[in-house]
Design a protein around this motif. Structure first.
Motif, PDB file in Angstrom:
ATOM      1  N   HIS B 113       0.928  -1.046  -0.122  1.00  0.00           N
ATOM      2  CA  HIS B 113      -0.053   0.016  -0.005  1.00  0.00           C
ATOM      3  C   HIS B 113       1.023   1.253   0.082  1.00  0.00           C
ATOM      4  O   HIS B 113       1.919   1.155   0.493  1.00  0.00           O
ATOM      5  CB  HIS B 113      -0.844   0.012   1.139  1.00  0.00           C
ATOM      6  N   ARG B 117      -1.951   6.104   1.933  1.00  0.00           N
ATOM      7  CA  ARG B 117      -2.991   5.362   2.302  1.00  0.00           C
ATOM      8  C   ARG B 117      -3.022   4.599   3.597  1.00  0.00           C
ATOM      9  O   ARG B 117      -3.885   4.468   4.287  1.00  0.00           O
ATOM     10  CB  ARG B 117      -3.128   4.070   1.134  1.00  0.00           C
ATOM     11  N   GLN B 118      -1.757   4.166   3.964  1.00  0.00           N
ATOM     12  CA  GLN B 118      -1.586   3.671   5.176  1.00  0.00           C
ATOM     13  C   GLN B 118      -1.830   4.745   6.328  1.00  0.00           C
ATOM     14  O   GLN B 118      -2.395   4.352   7.386  1.00  0.00           O
ATOM     15  CB  GLN B 118      -0.106   3.156   5.345  1.00  0.00           C
ATOM     16  N   ILE B 119      -1.477   6.139   6.026  1.00  0.00           N
ATOM     17  CA  ILE B 119      -1.794   6.910   7.236  1.00  0.00           C
ATOM     18  C   ILE B 119      -3.062   7.464   7.034  1.00  0.00           C
ATOM     19  O   ILE B 119      -3.827   7.447   8.212  1.00  0.00           O
ATOM     20  CB  ILE B 119      -0.822   8.240   6.847  1.00  0.00           C
ATOM     21  N   GLU B 121      -5.513   5.595   6.360  1.00  0.00           N
ATOM     22  CA  GLU B 121      -6.275   4.366   6.724  1.00  0.00           C
ATOM     23  C   GLU B 121      -6.399   4.764   8.453  1.00  0.00           C
ATOM     24  O   GLU B 121      -7.505   4.444   9.039  1.00  0.00           O
ATOM     25  CB  GLU B 121      -5.393   3.225   6.738  1.00  0.00           C
ATOM     26  N   ALA B 122      -5.511   5.042   9.283  1.00  0.00           N
ATOM     27  CA  ALA B 122      -5.384   5.558  10.664  1.00  0.00           C
ATOM     28  C   ALA B 122      -6.144   6.329  10.994  1.00  0.00           C
ATOM     29  O   ALA B 122      -6.984   6.407  11.768  1.00  0.00           O
ATOM     30  CB  ALA B 122      -3.819   5.698  11.017  1.00  0.00           C
TER      31      ALA B 122
END
Lengths: 324, 724
Positions: B113, B117-119, B121-122
């Motif tokens: 990812h 996107r990973q940030i 998502e949080a």
């Protein structure tokens, strides 16, 4: 730019593999014992006069030097002219195209069913690692993996066709009946149920085992802990992080199986007397029908190569690390 | 149980925490009763070696322990009890109120990812915002943590970032929902010292900006001294000492803390000072000792220590400095005079009133280093004539083929690009540099394990690449290697004695019985009991395994030992044991050592001469005291400045070396360091490569401006003046 050059290089590699495969395809039947003459003529070779033998041989082009036979072979492939079956006298492409849809109906349906079930069960088993469910499903899958195809097929015939009389036991359609539209589709579906069921069930373990193993290794990764520490719901962790990454190696398994799907399945098609490529190939081998053998093998080879190509081009889409 | 009155500002408080892992009828006591707390806006450092339970404690606070963990005690966030929360409520705390940064940013980010996107998502897990808004916020956060050109890089994948940049991404992710507490679990351990300095700075800046609390878990006392307000020291699942940072470093009372401070190699100790060794190893995690967990390794232990568990008590009623030691009162009286920060002081060692218990009593298994066998540390700068050269590298080059298409090859990776060095008999050469500088490639090339692209490796008059296969095999007997990770370098299916005697078997030396006897001797040489030979590598501790690796390397009586990061994977107290062992072996066997390390303090402790490597080339080399005491190359200075000094009174924060090393595929023109160099002069440094010259006697530097820099630099740093 660089990516295109790499793509071209890869296509070049595939072309080399294709040439080697086609050459082997030409050589293999000629290395097998037994003469095809008997089958063409319908009598034993020993009973033929030399003149008869020569005539039959010349007719099939078997008297030419090997090099010429080889070049003729290439020419016919490039012009999509695969010759005629020694035995039936039908053009090969007609035979293959006739059988291919039936085979694909079985194998592709089974592939989709087995893929979906195998992935779901494998991921679930890994998620509940060590639970009764995991241990139970794992043992069951290993047992299934070692079940012979013909045995399960015959068991289903005995149960669903003979004892219960629910489903037909052979063929792809009911013989001697002209159907159309929905009625035809229903008839085809009815005939396909048992072979598809057998094939699906027996294909699940391979997908299940690879998905379970892959999920287990992903579950141990640090980034799963990161996802949990972000406060994501377990379902989000499972779908976006675990399954998404665990699918990478399973995709390769499935793509390669897609190639095999075109080869049909000799045992299943024989047990259910299903008119697919697998049976065509089986009949051709037992009758030493060179052109048919080569035709079916060629379809098979190209399908496997295309499936590999698909897996190769799919992988960078799924795993950004492999992008150039 | 701390009796200090709970402060109103206490944000996260852990009381009486016990964590036991139950597996297959065996209980592993990972945390045996821990009390600690962090106040609003404060940085608490939790210090401990592996097995101290520091990470398990923090994992418990996040509610992320595996199912077989049994947790008792209390973890409160403000007025809410985390251990009583259900999974749903805990999820709303994780990420939102407590942010976490883990050790290895590469493995802690999902490779498939994009970082934005990973940030995002949080963010979206805790608040109802649109994808677009979350993405925009992610870009902002990336900018805040210092990712250059954040907008363009937000949609890149983790593997496209350098290690330091990845850790910044992790920090951005932990900050995404504005947490009150940031838990940083060894956040700089996997990074280069230069990058570590950048990350330490960043976290501290963000903490001040946001008024956030930070729990910094670390084994590195240097970093802790630079960043912590208060320190909690853990050992074997218990807190042994805690207090304000300055109190702890000035006057550590618990024998474990004091020992740790003296076992640690540091840049500001007198050169050649001996490291003190904490003998023995961690207690069995399955045991549940009734008394003090440290008693078996403690020089001050008395009968009561083994009988009753000491409680964590403040030294002064109501004070912040608390110690869990029965003898803290007596030690305090002595301890006040212990200048722990200078190291090497004998005050806390066995005194007349405290005879050292004999080896049989201490219960420590093998691997204990008898303090009496201490070897002399490297002597100060050698005035004696230089010893004979054993191995000489002459303009050595190792280039790897780059990735190209099938017809044309890409530019090579210049891992080692023209290195001239020599190893002297019975002396140690230390090789330092950031990761990717080519240190390990150089070592492998020296052993003939790497194909050279140019130059020569000469053992005496034998040149490596001209030798026959037989000659090479002979040569390998004279030069052996010790790897960083001893567990990975041993066949787990072999017994220790077979691991040690394998080189003898391969070279058909002696009968099987003779090989076994020799294996026993070798184990004794590295201070392990012969009986250990019957065990398997996984049954040994990390330090014992590294001793076994050294024993194996000595099996063929080599003249040269190449050690690639020999102590990096080990705990501080064990590091000291191995460093002393190597020094002793050198003086007894006359070995020439090439020691590669990213840890400059380790190199300073053990090496006679030092070479500094940057992008495949040596930029400075000379005697230890010259290089560490009077560094002339700006890169060497940058490296030394980046090393955190374990002294809370000297929180000098020099500007750390910016950025990462450039790619070894296309090294910068001119001086390879000029892009990161504050002194670089356009028209000179970016066009003309500086030659490695003997600018001072015995002290070689590759820098056009070394003399000017030396003249213009300010008063010498006290850290350096302590040297030599």
């Amino acid at each position: 730019m660089n990516a295109r050059r790499l793509g071209l290089a890869r296509l070049g590699q595939y072309a080399i593999v294709l040439v080697v495969a086609v050459s082997l395809n030409f050589a293999l039947p000629r290395l097998m014992p037994g003469s095809p003459l008997a089958l063409i003529a319908g009598v034993e070779v020993g009973e033929m006069t030399p003149e008869e033998r020569a005539a039959v041989t010349a007719d099939a082009g078997l008297d030419e030097p090997l090099v010429v036979q080889y070049l003729t072979y290439w020419k016919s492939i490039l012009t999509l002219d695969f010759g005629y079956s020694f035995r039936q006298g039908t053009p090969i492409e007609e035979l293959v195209l006739d059988r291919l849809p039936w085979t694909l109906l079985l194998t592709l349906t089974a592939l989709v069913v087995a893929g979906a079930i195998g992935i779901a069960l494998g991921a679930f088993a890994a998620w509940r690692r060590g639970s009764r469910w995991d241990v139970g499903s794992l043992s069951f899958m290993i047992a299934l993996e070692s079940t012979p195809q013909f045995w399960l097929g015959m068991l289903f015939i005995a149960l669903f066709s003979v004892s219960l009389g629910w489903l037909p036991s052979f063929g792809a359609t009911t013989p001697g009946v002209e159907l159309s539209g929905l009625a035809w589709a229903a008839d085809v579906a009815e005939h396909a149920v048992l072979p598809v069921l057998t094939l699906s069930i027996l294909s699940i373990p391979a997908v299940y085992l690879s998905m379970r193993y892959s999920t287990l290794s992903v579950l141990g990764e640090d980034y799963i802990r990161t996802a949990q520490a972000k406060g994501l719901r377990p379902r989000a962790v499972m779908l976006h992080h675990v399954v998404r990454t665990a699918l990478l190696p399973v995709t390769t398994v499935l793509a390669l199986r897609l190639g095999w799907a075109f080869g049909g399945t000799v045992v299943i098609e024989t047990v259910f007397s299903y008119p697919g490529l697998g049976r065509l190939m089986y009949d051709a081998v037992s009758a030493r029908d060179y052109p048919v053998m080569q035709g079916t093998f060629l379809v098979f080879t190209i399908a496997v190569l295309l499936a590999n190509l698909l897996a190769d081009s799919l992988y960078p889409r799924l795993d950004p690390r492999t992008r150039v | 149980m701390v009796t200090a009155p709970p402060r109103v500002t206490e944000l996260l408080a852990i009381r009486g925490l016990r964590v036991t892992f139950r597996a297959a009828g065996r209980d592993v006591h990972a945390v045996r009763g821990v009390d600690l707390s962090v106040a609003e806006g404060e940085t608490l450092a939790v210090v401990g070696e592996s097995g101290s339970g520091k990470s398990v404690t923090m994992t418990a606070a996040l509610g992320l322990l595996p199912e077989n963990a049994e947790v008792e005690g209390s973890i409160r966030l403000r007025d809410r009890e985390l251990l009583a929360m259900d999974e749903r409520a805990l999820r709303s705390v994780r990420g939102a109120e407590i942010g976490v940064v883990f050790q290895d940013p590469m493995s802690s980010l999902n490779p498939v990812h994009t970082v934005s996107r990973q940030i995002a998502e949080a963010i979206r897990a805790h608040s109802d915002v649109s994808r677009g808004a979350a993405h925009a916020r992610a870009v902002e956060l990336l900018g805040e943590v210092g990712i250059p050109d954040a907008k363009a890089r937000a949609d890149d994948y983790p593997h496209q970032f350098s290690g330091g940049m990845r850790q910044r991404v992790m920090i951005a992710m932990a900050l995404a929902c504005g947490p009150r507490v940031l838990i940083a679990d060894e956040p700089t351990t996997a990074l280069d010292v230069t990058v570590q300095a950048q990350i330490v700075d960043l976290v501290d800046r963000i903490r001040r900006g946001r008024g956030m609390s930070v729990i910094w878990i670390s084994h590195d006392l240097g970093v802790v001294a630079q960043i912590a307000d208060r320190v909690t020291v853990m050992y074997a699942g218990r807190v042994v000492e805690q207090g304000p940072c300055a109190d702890l470093f000035d006057a550590a009372v618990h024998p474990y803390t004091a020992g740790l401070l003296r076992a640690m190699p540091r840049l500001d100790s007198p050169a050649g000072a001996e490291l003190e060794v904490i003998r023995g190893s961690l207690p069995d995690p399955e045991a549940q000792p009734e008394g003090c967990v440290f008693a078996p390794r403690c020089d001050h232990a008395q009968e009561e220590c083994a009988a009753a568990r000491p409680t964590l008590l403040p030294l002064v009623a109501g004070g912040g400095h608390a110690v869990a030691c029965h003898r803290s009162g007596e030690l305090l009286d002595h301890g006040r005079v212990v200048p722990a920060r200078l190291g090497g002081s004998p005050t806390l060692r066995a005194g007349a009133d405290n005879p050292r218990p004999s080896g049989a009593v201490d219960g420590a298994p093998a691997g204990e280093a008898p303090a009496a066998a201490a070897a002399p540390a490297p002597p100060p700068a050698a005035e004696a004539p230089a010893p004979p050269v054993v191995v000489a590298l002459d303009d050595l080059r190792v280039h790897y083929r780059g990735r190209g298409s099938w017809r044309r090859s890409a530019a090579p990776v210049r891992a080692v690009d023209g290195v001239t060095l020599d190893l002297e008999r019975g002396r140690t050469l230390g090789l330092v540099g950031e990761s990717g500088s080519g240190k390990s490639t150089l070592a492998r090339a020296l052993l003939g394990l790497e194909k050279t692209s140019g130059g020569a490796v000469a053992f005496g008059d034998q040149v490596l690449h001209t030798m026959s296969a037989v000659g090479l095999r002979d040569l390998r007997r004279t030069a052996q290697m010790v790897f960083q990770d001893p567990a990975a370098s041993m066949n787990p299916a072999l017994r220790v004695e077979d691991v040690v005697s394998e080189p003898l078997r391969i070279n058909r030396r002696g009968s099987v019985a003779e090989q076994r006897v020799r294996a026993g001797e070798l184990l004794e040489i590295v201070e392990l009991p012969r009986e250990l030979g019957r065990r398997y590598p996984h049954q040994l501790s990390g330090g014992q395994r590294q001793r076994v690796a050294i024993a194996r390397a000595l099996a063929l009586d080599p003249q040269v030992l190449v050690c690639d990061e020999p102590v990096s994977a080990l705990d501080v107290s064990v590091q000291a044991q191995i460093i002393r062992l190597l020094s002793r072996l050198q003086s007894e066997l006359g070995l020439s050592l090439l020691i590669i390390s990213h840890d400059l303090a380790v190199i300073r402790t053990i090496a006679h001469r030092v070479a500094v490597m940057y992008l495949g080339q040596i930029v400075e080399r000379g005697n230890r005291d010259d290089v560490f005491g009077r560094p002339r190359h700006p890169y060497t200075r940058g490296l030394l400045d980046a090393v955190p000094v374990p002294d809370p009174h000297r929180r000098s924060r020099p500007v750390p070396l910016a950025g990462d090393p450039p790619s070894p595929v296309a090294p910068p023109s001119g001086c390879r360091f000029h892009e990161r160099c504050a002194f670089a002069r356009p028209g000179l440094c970016d066009t003309t490569p500086p030659p490695l010259e003997e600018q001072r006697p015995g002290h070689w530097t590759a820098c056009h401006l070394a003399d000017e820099i030396a003249a213009s630099s300010t008063a010498p740093d006290p850290a350096r003046s302590a040297t030599g």
